[in-house]
Design a protein around this motif. Structure first.
Motif, PDB file in Angstrom:
ATOM      1  N   LEU A 178      43.025  89.200 -63.022  1.00  0.00           N
ATOM      2  CA  LEU A 178      41.809  88.906 -64.045  1.00  0.00           C
ATOM      3  C   LEU A 178      40.766  89.858 -64.700  1.00  0.00           C
ATOM      4  N   ASP A 179      40.605  89.959 -65.601  1.00  0.00           N
ATOM      5  CA  ASP A 179      39.958  90.707 -66.623  1.00  0.00           C
ATOM      6  C   ASP A 179      38.643  89.554 -67.303  1.00  0.00           C
ATOM      7  N   HIS A 180      37.651  89.351 -66.677  1.00  0.00           N
ATOM      8  CA  HIS A 180      36.259  88.825 -67.557  1.00  0.00           C
ATOM      9  C   HIS A 180      35.288  89.194 -68.007  1.00  0.00           C
ATOM     10  N   ALA A 181      34.779  89.236 -68.831  1.00  0.00           N
ATOM     11  CA  ALA A 181      33.905  89.807 -69.638  1.00  0.00           C
ATOM     12  C   ALA A 181      33.050  91.078 -69.277  1.00  0.00           C
ATOM     13  N   GLY A 182      34.634  91.869 -68.842  1.00  0.00           N
ATOM     14  CA  GLY A 182      34.439  93.695 -68.154  1.00  0.00           C
ATOM     15  C   GLY A 182      34.147  93.697 -66.368  1.00  0.00           C
ATOM     16  N   GLU A 183      34.764  92.607 -66.109  1.00  0.00           N
ATOM     17  CA  GLU A 183      35.037  91.840 -64.684  1.00  0.00           C
ATOM     18  C   GLU A 183      35.921  91.888 -64.050  1.00  0.00           C
ATOM     19  N   THR A 184      36.576  92.352 -62.995  1.00  0.00           N
ATOM     20  CA  THR A 184      37.774  92.078 -62.254  1.00  0.00           C
ATOM     21  C   THR A 184      37.089  91.299 -61.613  1.00  0.00           C
TER      22      THR A 184
END
Length: 175
Positions: free
Chosen positions: A106-112
């Motif tokens: 998943l992606d969250h706040a630009g991080e994988t």
């Protein structure tokens, strides 16, 4: 367990084979549910035995059956959305000691972010997010090798049988 990775979550790697759910059925011998994944580019199938509750969660989503209250996988989807995260793919990543392992990307706040999961839970989430399901090529090879062992003549026969089932025989996802 979670870990941050530089691998783009939505991108298929060369080690991954895209699969789709071919069916959900009951094993006539063990009376346990089986998720049957099929390679989208060939007739190769991968059966994964799962628990009854996870199979039910998958069946509900496949049949687009609404429940009066959120089920666990719906809650997880709502939680991810509430945190502005996006599930992009799941990967059945490993087969160890006859147990499959999966990763939810998943992606969250630009991080994988990669989350360890049971394949059944990962597949239930993939269906809710309408994201691709992949299986690591090594898992497919290991499952073939396991099927080529002494007692696996029946596993090979089962694999051939699963590959040739029609929609009515697969139960049309009914549990």
């Amino acid at each position: 367990m979670s870990l941050t990775s530089t691998q783009p979550a939505a991108t298929q790697t060369s080690d991954e084979v895209e699969m789709q759910i071919r069916g959900l059925m009951m094993d006539p011998i063990t009376n346990m549910p089986i998720i049957v994944l099929k390679d989208i580019a060939s007739d190769l199938v991968l059966p994964i035995w799962v628990g009854i509750f996870e199979a039910n969660a998958i069946a509900l989503e496949l049949e687009k059956t609404a429940t009066p209250r959120p089920m666990t996988h719906d809650l997880l989807q709502n939680l991810a959305r509430g945190l502005n995260a996006q599930v992009n793919k799941i990967v059945v990543s490993e087969l160890r000691d006859d147990t499959f392992y999966a990763v939810i990307w998943l992606d969250h706040a630009g991080e994988t972010v990669a989350l360890d999961a049971r394949p059944s839970d990962a597949i239930a989430l993939a269906l809710r997010w309408d994201c691709p399901i992949y299986v690591n090529r090594e898992v497919l090879e290991n499952s073939k090798q396991a099927a080529s062992g002494a007692q696996a003549v029946t596993a090979d026969e089962m694999r051939r049988w699963l590959e040739n089932l029609n929609d009515d025989e697969m139960g049309r996802y009914k549990m």
